[in-house]
Design an enzyme around this catalytic site. Sequence first.
Site, short mmCIF file in Angstrom:
data_model
loop_
_atom_site.label_atom_id
_atom_site.label_comp_id
_atom_site.label_asym_id
_atom_site.label_seq_id
_atom_site.Cartn_x
_atom_site.Cartn_y
_atom_site.Cartn_z
N ASP A 166 33.81 42.06 28.49
CA ASP A 166 33.60 40.61 28.48
C ASP A 166 32.97 40.11 29.78
OD1 ASP A 166 35.69 41.04 30.15
OD2 ASP A 166 37.03 39.56 29.28
N ASP A 200 33.44 44.20 34.64
CA ASP A 200 32.80 45.28 33.88
C ASP A 200 31.33 45.45 34.22
OD1 ASP A 200 35.17 45.75 32.42
OD2 ASP A 200 34.69 44.10 31.07
N ASP A 207 36.62 47.51 27.15
CA ASP A 207 37.60 46.83 27.99
C ASP A 207 38.69 46.33 27.03
OD1 ASP A 207 38.76 45.49 30.18
OD2 ASP A 207 37.76 43.63 29.61
#
Length: 1197
Positions: free
Chosen positions: A849, A853, A487
């Site tokens: 994080d 996700d 990410d």
Amino acid sequence: MGNHFEKGQHALLNEGEENEMEIFGYQTHSCRKTLCLAASIFSFGILPLVFYWRPAWHVWANCIPCSLQEADVVLLRTTGEFQTYSWKKVVWIYLSALNSAFHLTPDHPLIADEEYIINRAIRKPDLKVRCIKVQKIRYVWDNLEGHFQKIGSLENWLSSAKIHLKFGSGLTTEEQEIRRLICGPNTIDVEITPIWKLLVKEVLNPFYIFQLFSVCLWFSEDYTEYACAIILMSIISIALTVYDLREQSVKLHRLVESHNSITVSVCERKAGVKELESCLLVPGDLLILTGNKVQMPCDAVLIDGSCVVNEGMLTGESIPVTKTPLPRMDSSAPWKTQSEADYKRHVLFCGTEVIQAKGACSGTVRAVVLQTGFNTAKGDLVRSILYPKPMNFKLYRDAIRFLLCLVGTATIGMIYTLCVYVLSGESAKEVVKKALDVITIAVPPALPAALTTGIIYAQKRLKKRGIFCISPQRINVCGQLNLVCFDKTGTLTREGMDLWGVVPCDKNGFQEVHSFATGRALPWGPLCAAMASCHSLVLLNETIQGDPLDLKMFEATTWEMAVSGDNFHIKGVPAHATVVKPCKTASQVPVEGIAILHQFPFSSSLQRMTVIVQEMGGDRLAFMKGAPEKVASFCQPETVPTGFASELQIYTTQGFRVIALAYKKLEMDHHTTALMRDKVESDLVFLGLLILENRLKKETKPVLEELISARIRTVMITGDNLQTAVTVARKSGMVSEGQKVILVEANEGSASSSASISWKLAEEKKHILYGNQDNYINIREEVCDNSREGSYHFALSGKSLQVISQHFSSLLPKILMNGTIFARMSPGQKSSLVEEFQKLDYFVGMCGDGANDCGALKMAHVGISLSEQEASVASPFTSKTPNIECVPHLIKEGRAALVTSFCMFKYMALYSMTQYVGVLLLYWETNSLSNYQFLFQDLAITTLIGVTMNLNGAYPKLVPFRPAGRLISPPLLLSVIFNIALSLAMHIVGFLLVQRQPWYHMEMHSNHTMQSESTSQLTTPHTVPDEVEIDGAFPSFENTTIWFLGTINCIIMALIFSKGKPFRQPTYKNYIFVLVLIIQLAVCLFILFADVPDLYRRLDLLRTPVLWRVYIVIMLSCNFIVSLVVEEVIIENRALWIIIKRCFGYRSKSQYQIWHRALANDPSWPPLNQMSHPDLPGCGRGVSYSNPVFESNEEQL
């Protein structure tokens, strides 16, 4: 069995979902059940044990196939590649209990309406419901449709109008009771598993059953010392496992226990508002939310009022999110799809915290319960932990095959033993004992324990680095990673953003940049008003909280935030509205403040947010903020500057995050909540661009460089702008200097044209640089040679990826082969992309994080969360250090653990085969090793080596190749086979050579006579009966020679098989292991050369001439030298194996390698400055595209 079913006997459960299963109908057969019960008794419990290991056999043996409608037992089979079986009993729920209270009859209006699944599930006239419970979810039999259907949720087909009409006033008491009985309680009940249950489950593991068999056999032969040692090790191993499982169970229980004991306010249709325990909630209940800090006990859709929610539990990001009510629309479309906006903005998810609830005109905040129990968002998260996605790693399948090979070898040994001992006239009892004993020698009971120690040590080393693991078996998979997705925001770059400046615009185009670094306030105007009010910030305990981007933007205006009180009277502005005001020092601001009346919150799928505001004493306005391209599309074309695209590119190509702002005036006579979003978001006036700087974390570049140098692909998946992502990729080293980036843009087809893809080279804009030039980077324009591997990277957006997946599916794998930058990706697209990479046989890691996700973290082979929020519990790995340094550490430890597993396999195979060969040779003389000889080899040598060999840490440098992922790779197989053959040859030579010595026949008789008295008192041997005088293990020169050769050979092979570089620390750095080997070798040589009568008598050894002892050392030395040379020169020689592969024309079968070879020979790839259409012949060309998701067919070295 179970594959040939007539219609109605077989169906799919959760079709198309992640937990899809096949379901088969069976009916218990009394005759079969009786036979199985008798067989269980006569087999002394072995049959129930087999049924426990093989649930399908239990059903096939006890039941007969039937239709699902008549079934009292269902067999479930997962549809993935594993096809695991389980079975469930069909149970009945009786509604007769409600008869007396509500006079329920088959034609009662409450259950007559078959529009709803609850009513269709009730069998009439007897008023009962058939159901099964699978993985905590209840399924009821739909009598109308004829299949099992999930219960505990509102139907997806409901329109927003239907929800408002049917559930807007709440349910009646009768409806609640019926739903309560059928849907079950609204609890996420994770019981703390009793220790005895965990113990029984662990003890019934096939490995421990085999150990029990071995131990019983050893006790029957008085081999008590090693039996006790194995029992002790097993008890420790079981205790540790049970302790870990119990700890996990307690943690999970604590995570959810607060959810089950919340008091809520529920509005009933006739009885009004009542206080209820949350466990009594049912889908369709009307919740009344009052006050602040409320934990949501279920999923609910907001129908009135607005809420500010902390969704940290779900997203991993503790940023307040504003939820808006579901608008009542005339459309009959399902409420989730009635608008392009994300339906989740109306949903309050279970486990999230309602920080603030604001009522609309009616004064109350109302929400309809959507889902209860394990159907909720939190329930789904807990279920993903309780029932994790099975992981297929070829190492484990190869391990089973390896054990089967050992069992096959043991069978040959049993036949040989039976022949030898039957012909020698032994009693049947002793022949059976000796034959069974061969199994415990050929299949080492300590093998699984030895393999897990390497993973345990790796887990401890990771823990020291702040990396925590909830799935230890995945550590080995880390060693195979060859692609890692990252990410961007919060992972590669810093979490917060700095506001760099704002670029206002007017009719003449963009104006001069206003920099906030100077401290000069932004002049009053629509742009300033937009920055002050177009956000989702909330005031909690006198502190402004919300998205960091919003916070930076608002702080730049130096305005203040407040909440209007009850005495606040401005037309159209409700009480308790959020009001922003200019600070006292601000001058030339003609308004007292701005009241925020309504929000259309930001969503990653829409890429924008809009607010409706009221200037105090002024106009009513709408402000929009979002992705520049998206905002511009809603503006009047004449208000968007002609140089919009070029201006935007100036900033995005230099790594800035760019947000656009726009506004419009609204009519005062409209009620804000009645305004539809599409009416508000039209004909806007473009205001300008907000420029934010998102700096890289200092650890990012070195880590990415380390991964790239180790030939591990790195990919960026972000929700940010494409140009910004490209620049961050260049800054971070993901795209190195001299490499070109090709922008792939795919457009959906229209009625007049088909879908198309354009391929353009990302260019640098060298003009108009503002401020300090050090803030920017230059992007090279040189076009590199196409033939050079990795000289180009594809960059594309989530929208383009979706179009390519739908219309250019044959091009997708080609693009993914060099796709490095994926921007504007939604959470669902992130998960899909990870899966597409897995289809290409990549071993995929995902590092994020936690925000948006979670799906991708769960989908990847290895998910690494940098967040410690509850959302991270679904990720196999969690790092306490919030940067990507954990990724190379994890790969290094994974490689070390993988190599350690192979070392242990090789060593345990050789140890068991060495002992096996030695015993079979002695069986030829109707002799064997004695108890103490076995004990010395098993405990003092092998057990100590097994515990210490795995202590090697990971090598600090990542090399550009991975360790083998399979046990049956040629180098490994050759190593094992060669060393077993070498050991066999040495034993046979020693066995035959000792019999040809001139002193053999002379001393044999005298030695045997001298020691016969003491020998009869020795502990009975490992594989023989108690009557030592008759046919026990007796001291002989063969026995002495075989024992010394086997014992010292185990020490030698431990040293040879203990691999160091390039994946583990050098062996000499494993000080404990080296010390153990030195002590073991010294003790063995002392026993060999020191004539200590008591020691020799205890170990059943005979004294031999010194010259013969020297011969034994020479044989062992030759064995060591030959084995070491072969290992180093042939087995570990990568260059040699690459040459051999080329000679035999071997090519990797991995999909990505096949595509790599195909693209390398395609001169037209990559296409540049051209357009592709789906009807072009070239689009269909390519290599077959299979889907072995969790496998890699690549035979690696």
